[in-house]
Design an enzyme around this catalytic site. Structure first.
Site, PDB file in Angstrom:
ATOM      1  N   ASP A   8       0.885  -1.077  -0.075  1.00  0.00           N
ATOM      2  CA  ASP A   8       0.071  -0.033   0.179  1.00  0.00           C
ATOM      3  C   ASP A   8       0.874   1.244  -0.056  1.00  0.00           C
ATOM      4  OD1 ASP A   8       0.854   0.200   2.566  1.00  0.00           O
ATOM      5  OD2 ASP A   8      -1.176   0.328   3.562  1.00  0.00           O
ATOM      6  N   THR A  68       2.271  -1.785   8.911  1.00  0.00           N
ATOM      7  CA  THR A  68       2.524  -2.860  10.333  1.00  0.00           C
ATOM      8  C   THR A  68       2.864  -4.176   9.730  1.00  0.00           C
ATOM      9  OG1 THR A  68       0.171  -3.312  10.445  1.00  0.00           O
ATOM     10  CG2 THR A  68       1.225  -1.457  11.849  1.00  0.00           C
ATOM     11  N   HIS A 134       6.260 -31.507   9.967  1.00  0.00           N
ATOM     12  CA  HIS A 134       5.518 -30.214   9.699  1.00  0.00           C
ATOM     13  C   HIS A 134       4.606 -30.451   8.445  1.00  0.00           C
ATOM     14  CE1 HIS A 134       7.890 -28.126  12.709  1.00  0.00           C
ATOM     15  NE2 HIS A 134       8.967 -28.639  11.724  1.00  0.00           N
TER      16      HIS A 134
HETATM   17  C1  RB5 Z   1      -2.199   2.356   6.524  1.00  0.00           C
HETATM   18  O1  RB5 Z   1      -1.891   3.776   7.064  1.00  0.00           O
HETATM   19  C2  RB5 Z   1      -2.013   1.478   7.425  1.00  0.00           C
HETATM   20  O2  RB5 Z   1      -3.351   1.249   8.234  1.00  0.00           O
HETATM   21  C3  RB5 Z   1      -1.778   0.207   6.557  1.00  0.00           C
HETATM   22  O3  RB5 Z   1      -0.601   0.356   5.922  1.00  0.00           O
HETATM   23  C4  RB5 Z   1      -1.258  -1.077   7.564  1.00  0.00           C
HETATM   24  O4  RB5 Z   1      -0.663  -0.754   8.668  1.00  0.00           O
HETATM   25  C5  RB5 Z   1      -2.491  -1.684   8.035  1.00  0.00           C
HETATM   26  O5  RB5 Z   1      -2.608  -2.734   8.705  1.00  0.00           O
END
Ligand code: RB5
Length: 142
Positions: A8, A68, A134
């Site tokens: 993203d 994240t 596994h």
């Molecule tokens: C975008 O601001 C953020 O929410 C996205 O990159 C991510 O961390 C979502 O899990």
């Protein structure tokens, strides 16, 4: 190896660094997702793109990046056959391959630096699945 990578907007800059790193290592890269860090681009769309490349067999491994790593890993794991592992260090990247046969590495651009991310990518691409005990667990996921 053919690698699909998507991010993203929050993962855009780390994705650029990882694409260069992969190309320097001789990999073929399918570069997907946000076109800049300025315009919002949903991690949901980005996750679907990399998961699609894997499930269609267009790429052997995937890398998914958001702020994240959490949102994009959730999205990738919605698709049958995808085992996306959100990793924070090289140990997790190694075990994601050895124990979980993960096919997509997820990382958080707001959580890890470029150098650590490159090391995790290298580990994720070079390690192999241990199989054995596994195998049954991984098969059971499906
Ligand atoms: C975008 O601001 C953020 O929410 C996205 O990159 C991510 O961390 C979502 O899990």
């Amino acid at each position: 190896m053919v690698i699909s990578i998507a991010s993203d907007h929050a993962g855009y800059e780390l994705r650029q660094a990882i694409v260069s790193h992969l190309e320097q290592k001789g990999h073929q890269v399918l570069d997907r997702g946000a076109l800049s860090s300025k315009e919002p681009y949903s991690y949901v769309q980005a996750g679907r793109l990399v998961a699609k490349d894997l499930s269609e067999g267009s790429a052997e491994r995937g890398i998914a990046i958001c702020g994240t790593g959490i949102g994009i890993s959730i999205v990738c794991n919605k698709k049958r056959g995808i085992r996306c592992a959100l990793c924070l260090n090289e140990c997790m990247a190694r075990l994601a391959r050895q124990h979980n046969d993960a096919n997509i590495l997820a990382m958080g651009a707001r959580v890890v630096g470029v150098s650590l991310a490159e090391s995790m990518v290298d580990t994720f691409l070079s390690e192999t699945f241990d199989g054995g005990r596994h195998r049954e667990r991984v098969d059971d996921i499906e």
